[in-house]
Design an enzyme around this catalytic site. Structure first.
Site, short mmCIF file in Angstrom:
data_model
loop_
_atom_site.label_atom_id
_atom_site.label_comp_id
_atom_site.label_asym_id
_atom_site.label_seq_id
_atom_site.Cartn_x
_atom_site.Cartn_y
_atom_site.Cartn_z
N SER A 164 -6.38 7.74 2.64
CA SER A 164 -6.60 7.47 4.12
C SER A 164 -6.02 7.18 4.76
O SER A 164 -6.40 6.76 6.06
CB SER A 164 -8.38 7.30 3.73
OG SER A 164 -8.44 8.67 3.34
N SER A 181 -8.72 9.55 6.14
CA SER A 181 -10.59 9.80 7.43
C SER A 181 -9.46 8.56 8.18
O SER A 181 -10.46 8.81 8.92
CB SER A 181 -10.93 8.52 6.37
OG SER A 181 -11.11 8.05 5.65
N LYS A 241 -11.11 1.31 13.08
CA LYS A 241 -11.63 2.27 12.14
C LYS A 241 -13.19 2.14 12.89
O LYS A 241 -12.75 1.55 12.13
CB LYS A 241 -10.81 3.23 10.97
CG LYS A 241 -11.44 3.88 10.39
CD LYS A 241 -10.45 3.97 8.58
CE LYS A 241 -11.02 5.36 8.05
NZ LYS A 241 -10.89 5.00 6.70
#
Ligand SMILES: *[C@@H]1O[C@H](CO)[C@@H](O)[C@H](O)[C@H]1NC(C)=O
Ligand SMILES: *[C@@H]1O[C@H](CO)[C@@H](O)[C@H](O)[C@H]1NC(C)=O
Length: 493
Positions: A204, A180, A100
């Site tokens: 997330s 996210s 990420k």
């Protein structure tokens, strides 16, 4: 046209690797076996994923940057394997991983949380988890997209959207990928990477794993280092794997847990790490004799009551439980929002301050950079450290946790609670508790979802046994055929 080129790619990929049927869907275990039998190299693996990315990513937008050094790292791994170097026996050796974009790497890749504000910033060092991944021999394939700033700039931007990455899409629905950690989940679901890492403050990792029908592990806060990770809150942030299978996720977890002196929370939590690691808990009969709790209100208010019956396999389901203060935990007055705003200001300012060079140096700079649409940034900037209001909020969160989830788990001697989807995430978030989500099926509109198993701090071994047992008993995940059937062209726009 798009679909036929994808089908073409698929055949090339199979032909390229004699004897090893397909890299697509290959697990870490499959890959290591193919390495051993000389049927596959890390170079072939990286080439496959780079091709997948170039074909699929223009539509799915799960990948933000690919590492210009990935092929070099692959060759190095292949060479080490040939020499039988000691490290080459590690399960992640030679395996490409996607990170990420809030996880720092000190290399050619940028670390930006999806924002142009941080483009060109230079980090002081690899994130703690990246240091451990490199030591395990993993190949850093690239950075994955996310909801910009982990959705902490404004709630108004859509899930999976960032200025740099564009709009990510679930390959199953071509719609909302949740966030996210959207890019990691999209990318492993669509076989653009072998494994990936996401981060969670509240939902997330768990939510995008659910929406993209993959496995996510949100570890106990502090089990994995947060050093070098663009932060929201040191009290809630956790770094964890997002992968296609429970076993893959556990191999990644084994590589990243442990003490990091740049994140002192890892010292105390490291006592929870079992000798011999987590892979020993991948037991096919992992569901047997586990006490799994069901809290119907509010988690089963949408017609999936029968789902946990699939757990069977000797599991003891403890039904009709209640969490004493559930309404308050989910109300805006719980204190979670108050404390997160304050913690974000403190920790983002510290992160920006530590950068070697950066166009922005403070939360105030970020607000200037974005001008509009920074409601949460503005709210955080208005805070002034941990004062009386924050102390009261923290005390309330601790009490809600003690009298709520901890009481539920201990009184009923539960190994885990199970919920469909990720509605339980806030309970896990405010307590720093772990959760594991496993593909469970599709709702009436064809949208995938997972079953989430949550437990007390350090309960990863139990959660892994349960999650692996459930996965082996159900084998629900199928690759997103949708893409390969040619529907992509009409949905591309
Ligand atoms: C990082 O950002 C710079 C500036 O935009 C860009 O030139 C470079 O290609 C990026 N790095 C990678 C690996 O994409
Ligand atoms: C961790 O704790 C040590 C010893 O208390 C301290 O010297 C060090 O500054 C701490 N590190 C961080 C990153 O807070």
């Amino acid at each position: 046209m798009y679909s036929s080129s994808i089908l073409f790619l698929y055949h090339v990929a199979i032909k390229a690797v004699h004897g090893f049927s397909s890299i697509e869907e290959a697990t870490v275990h499959d890959i290591q076996r193919a390495f051993k039998q000389n049927q596959l190299t890390s170079r072939k693996l990286v080439e496959f994923y780079l091709k997948q990315i170039s074909r699929l990513n223009p539509v799915l937008k799960g990948v933000l940057e690919v590492n210009p050094d990935a092929l070099y790292q692959a060759d190095k791994a292949d060479h080490e394997r040939k020499l039988k170097a000691p490290g080459s026996l590690s399960p992640l050796h030679g395996i490409p991983i996607l990170l990420k974009d809030n996880i720092a790497t000190k290399d050619k890749l940028n670390t930006t949380a999806g924002s142009y504000a941080l483009l060109g910033s230079v980090v002081p060092r690899d994130a703690g988890v990246v240091t451990k991944l490199r030591k395990a021999g993993a190949i850093i394939l690239g950075k994955a997209t996310l909801s910009e700033w982990c959705h902490f700039r404004t709630f108004e931007s859509p899930n999976g959207w960032s200025a740099r990455g564009g709009q990510g899409k679930s390959p199953y629905t071509m719609g909302d990928p949740c966030g996210s950690s959207s890019g990691p989940a999209i990318s492993v679901a669509a076989n653009m990477a072998a494994v990936s890492l996401g981060t969670e403050t509240d939902a997330s990792i768990l939510c995008p794993s659910s929406y993209n029908l993959v496995v996510g592990i949100k570890p106990t806060v502090g089990l994995t280092s947060r050093a070098g990770v663009i932060p929201v809150s040191p009290r809630q942030d956790s770094v964890g794997p997002i992968c296609r299978t429970v076993a893959d996720a556990v191999y990644v977890l084994d590589a990243i847990v442990g003490i990091d002196h740049y994140d002192n929370a890892t010292i105390e939590i490291s006592r929870h790490i079992p000798k011999g690691g987590y892979a020993q808990f991948l037991k096919a009969d992992g569901l047997r004799a586990k006490r799994v709790g069901i809290v119907r209100d509010p988690f089963y208010n949408f017609g999936m009551i029968l789902l946990p019956l699939k757990l069977k396999q000797g599991t003891i389901l403890v039904d009709n439980l209640e969490i004493a203060n559930i309404d308050e935990i989910y109300s805006p007055t719980s204190g979670e929002g108050t404390v997160l705003a304050t913690e974000f200001k403190i920790s983002i300012n510290a992160y920006l301050d530590e950068l070697v060079t950066s166009p922005v140096r403070s939360l105030a700079d970020l607000i200037d950079f974005n001008k509009k649409n920074s409601k949460l940034f503005v709210k955080a900037e208005a805070t002034n450290g941990i004062g009386n209001a924050e102390k009261a909020a923290l005390a309330n969160l601790a009490e809600l946790t003690r009298e709520g989830f901890v009481e539920l788990m201990t009184k009923n001697k539960l190994d885990a609670i199970v919920t469909p989807g990720v509605s339980v995430s806030t309970i896990l978030a405010i307590g720093g508790f772990p959760g594991v989500i496993v593909p469970a099926g599709y709702d009436s509109k064809g949208k995938p979802f997972g079953l989430c198993f949550g437990g007390l701090k350090g309960s990863e071994p139990k959660l892994i046994e349960i999650a692996y047992g459930f996965e082996q008993a159900t084998k629900i995940r199928k690759p997103p055929k949708f893409i390969f059937k040619g529907s992509i062209a009409s949905l591309q726009s």
